[in-house]
Design a protein around this motif. Structure first.
Motif, mmCIF file in Angstrom:
data_model
loop_
_atom_site.group_PDB
_atom_site.id
_atom_site.type_symbol
_atom_site.label_atom_id
_atom_site.label_comp_id
_atom_site.label_asym_id
_atom_site.label_seq_id
_atom_site.Cartn_x
_atom_site.Cartn_y
_atom_site.Cartn_z
ATOM 1 N N SER A 297 0.817 -1.221 0.000
ATOM 2 C CA SER A 297 0.000 0.000 0.000
ATOM 3 C C SER A 297 0.847 1.266 0.000
ATOM 4 N N GLN A 298 2.139 1.103 0.315
ATOM 5 C CA GLN A 298 3.040 2.258 0.345
ATOM 6 C C GLN A 298 4.384 1.878 -0.265
ATOM 7 N N ILE A 299 4.945 2.777 -1.061
ATOM 8 C CA ILE A 299 6.276 2.549 -1.613
ATOM 9 C C ILE A 299 7.072 3.855 -1.581
ATOM 10 N N VAL A 300 8.372 3.730 -1.729
ATOM 11 C CA VAL A 300 9.260 4.886 -1.854
ATOM 12 C C VAL A 300 9.769 4.946 -3.277
ATOM 13 N N PHE A 301 9.750 6.133 -3.865
ATOM 14 C CA PHE A 301 10.284 6.335 -5.215
ATOM 15 C C PHE A 301 11.521 7.209 -5.142
ATOM 16 N N VAL A 323 2.755 6.900 -2.821
ATOM 17 C CA VAL A 323 4.129 6.971 -3.315
ATOM 18 C C VAL A 323 4.838 8.122 -2.618
ATOM 19 N N SER A 324 5.934 7.814 -1.920
ATOM 20 C CA SER A 324 6.717 8.836 -1.221
ATOM 21 C C SER A 324 8.025 9.072 -1.962
ATOM 22 N N THR A 325 8.361 10.324 -2.198
ATOM 23 C CA THR A 325 9.625 10.677 -2.843
ATOM 24 C C THR A 325 10.584 11.249 -1.813
ATOM 25 N N LEU A 326 11.870 11.154 -2.107
ATOM 26 C CA LEU A 326 12.888 11.621 -1.165
ATOM 27 C C LEU A 326 13.433 12.997 -1.502
ATOM 28 N N ARG A 327 13.152 13.477 -2.711
ATOM 29 C CA ARG A 327 13.681 14.767 -3.147
ATOM 30 C C ARG A 327 12.536 15.671 -3.587
ATOM 31 N N SER A 328 12.615 16.919 -3.160
ATOM 32 C CA SER A 328 11.532 17.864 -3.442
ATOM 33 C C SER A 328 11.404 18.161 -4.939
ATOM 34 N N LEU A 346 0.525 11.105 -3.538
ATOM 35 C CA LEU A 346 1.950 11.436 -3.692
ATOM 36 C C LEU A 346 2.401 12.252 -2.494
ATOM 37 N N ALA A 347 3.518 11.840 -1.867
ATOM 38 C CA ALA A 347 3.991 12.518 -0.654
ATOM 39 C C ALA A 347 5.493 12.746 -0.735
ATOM 40 N N LEU A 348 5.981 13.671 0.092
ATOM 41 C CA LEU A 348 7.412 13.961 0.185
ATOM 42 C C LEU A 348 7.917 13.516 1.538
ATOM 43 N N SER A 349 8.962 12.678 1.535
ATOM 44 C CA SER A 349 9.535 12.171 2.778
ATOM 45 C C SER A 349 11.042 12.345 2.720
#
Length: 469
Positions: A297-301, A323-328, A346-349
């Motif tokens: 249900s959750q992944i990092v891109f 989907v969580s990204t690591l870069r803005s 879509l989220a920022l982490s």
């Protein structure tokens, strides 16, 4: 062929394998020592053993490579049978057709004169030779256009060393000792101004070939080399079109956006092309999506954005997967591409991540990998694999598929992929020809992902589930 030969049929050093050449090391060291100290016992012939041995090996390899190149083209084939990995593992003591099909003839493999004078030469020898010379070049239905990667990758080609080609591409310590030959091969490929055939395969009713652009990864990042590379790719496509080849797939960096906009440049220059140009993006997307464990249900891109990356993130967000990204920067670009209704997924982490599935590109850094929790699965969406830095995590293959058993003449590994595993881009061209799809897949075009994936499974290709810790 005798599988249990009698006594005294093996050399004493045969058990050493490729290390048998260390036998001459004491002689070489001793002869060099005699020259250094100026001894009266020094002998030039004694010292020349090593250079003559190296020259013999080089001369032998040149003819072997030339022979394999002719075989890959399909010219002058004597026995048109598939070569598989099992034979490659045996072939060091195997490359002559009549000797192995007519066991009572042609005993003297490299000195046929003795077979002639003693009457053991097969009667069909001359006829077979003349027939093979008249055989025309084999024209495939599909061509996969790839290129060399690292300087040592030239040895990994089937035209180079069969033993190396039959294993995934890795850096070997002894290849570093061959740097003069490596440098010479780089210069030669630089001078050689056209593609060359490295492999041919058969699958169902299709004939397929792999062609290589004589350029390395380093050339593709040099801006002043782009025009020359584009010319080589363009000439290969035009040659395929002239020969009546149905599909050309662009592999590795031959389809970069900054180079040719995923192949769209060639269609603009030659709008009347009959051959279909395919970048394989739709199948690459399908492979990645179907590699994600069910129930996720959750992944990092994290990775350089591309046509494939945008399509994957869009499909995941549309399915309701966060989907969580690591870069803005990546977050903003992806957000601008997504429909408004999917942006909520879509989220920022920027801190440590607890998600167990990461979709990554080759530019994934060591620091970013350290943010992942133990047991994380890294699934590459890029054509090149990321550098592995975590021993407590799992790294999947780059988008690829296991070939069916009927996929013939598959006897070398495609770059870093395991045996009988081939890239999704290469498979895409085969499916394109089998299904008769009358459309190019270039530029921003993406073929229906479900349609492509269904055709892939229908023809016997299966996801490459191999992972390494």
């Amino acid at each position: 062929m005798a599988f249990t030969p009698g006594i005294l049929t093996h050399w004493p050093w045969e058990c050493l394998g490729n290390f048998k050449y260390v036998i001459v090391a004491p002689f070489a060291i001793h002869s060099i020592y005699l020259y250094v100290v100026g001894s009266e016992d020094r002998d030039l012939g004694y010292l020349a053993i090593i250079p003559f041995m190296l020259w013999r090996m080089l001369h032998n390899q040149i003819w072997i490579s030339f022979s394999r190149y002719r075989t890959a083209k399909g010219n002058n084939l004597i026995v048109d049978k598939s070569l598989e990995f099992e034979q490659v593992d045996r072939e060091r003591n195997w490359f002559h057709s009549l000797h192995h099909t007519q066991f009572r003839t042609n005993y003297s493999l490299f000195m046929p004169f003795y077979d002639y004078i003693y009457g053991s030469m097969d009667k069909s020898t001359d006829t077979l030779h003349e027939t093979s010379l008249k055989k025309p070049e084999d024209i495939p239905d599909v061509v996969h256009l790839t290129h060399l990667t690292t300087p040592q990758s030239v040895y990994h080609l089937r035209l180079g060393f069969a033993a190396l080609a039959s294993e995934p591409l890795t850096s070997k310590w002894y290849l570093w000792l061959m740097w003069p030959l490596t440098l010479w091969s780089m210069i030669l490929t630089w001078i050689y101004g056209r593609t060359f055939i490295i492999e041919r395969n058969t699958f169902k009713k299709l004939k397929a070939q792999a062609w290589a652009i004589p350029r390395y990864n380093i050339h593709y990042v040099l801006q002043w080399q782009r025009a020359a590379i584009n010319k080589l790719i363009e000439e290969a496509i035009l040659e395929a079109d002239k020969k009546g080849i149905k599909v050309v797939t662009l592999g590795l960096l031959n389809q970069e956006e900054h180079l040719n906009r995923y192949g769209e440049l060639y269609l603009e220059r030659h709008p009347k092309l009959k051959v279909k140009v395919v970048d394989g993006s739709s199948l690459a997307v399908a492979v990645v999506l179907n590699s994600i464990p069910k129930g996720t249900s959750q992944i990092v891109f994290r990775g350089r954005l591309s046509k494939v990356a945008y399509s994957i993130v869009s499909a995941l967000c549309h399915k309701g997967i966060q989907v969580s990204t690591l870069r803005s920067v990546e977050y903003e670009k992806l957000k601008n591409k997504l429909p408004t209704e999917d942006c909520n997924n879509l989220a920022l982490s920027v801190k440590s991540c607890n998600q167990k599935v990461w979709l990554v590109g080759e530019d994934l850094t060591e620091h970013e990998q350290s943010m992942a929790s133990k047991g994380t699965i890294f699934i590459p969406f890029s054509q090149f694999p990321p550098k592995k830095t975590r021993e407590d995590c799992f790294y999947m293959n780059t988008p690829s598929l296991v070939a069916p058993k009927i996929f013939g003449n598959l006897h070398s590994c495609e770059n870093w992929l395991p045996r009988r595993v081939i890239s999704a881009r290469r498979v895409a061209g085969i499916l394109h020809a089998l299904e008769g799809w009358n459309v190019n897949e270039c530029g921003d075009t993406i073929i229906d992902i479900d349609k492509v994936w269904g055709a892939c499974l229908q023809h016997g290709f299966r996801p490459s589930m191999t992972s390494s810790t």
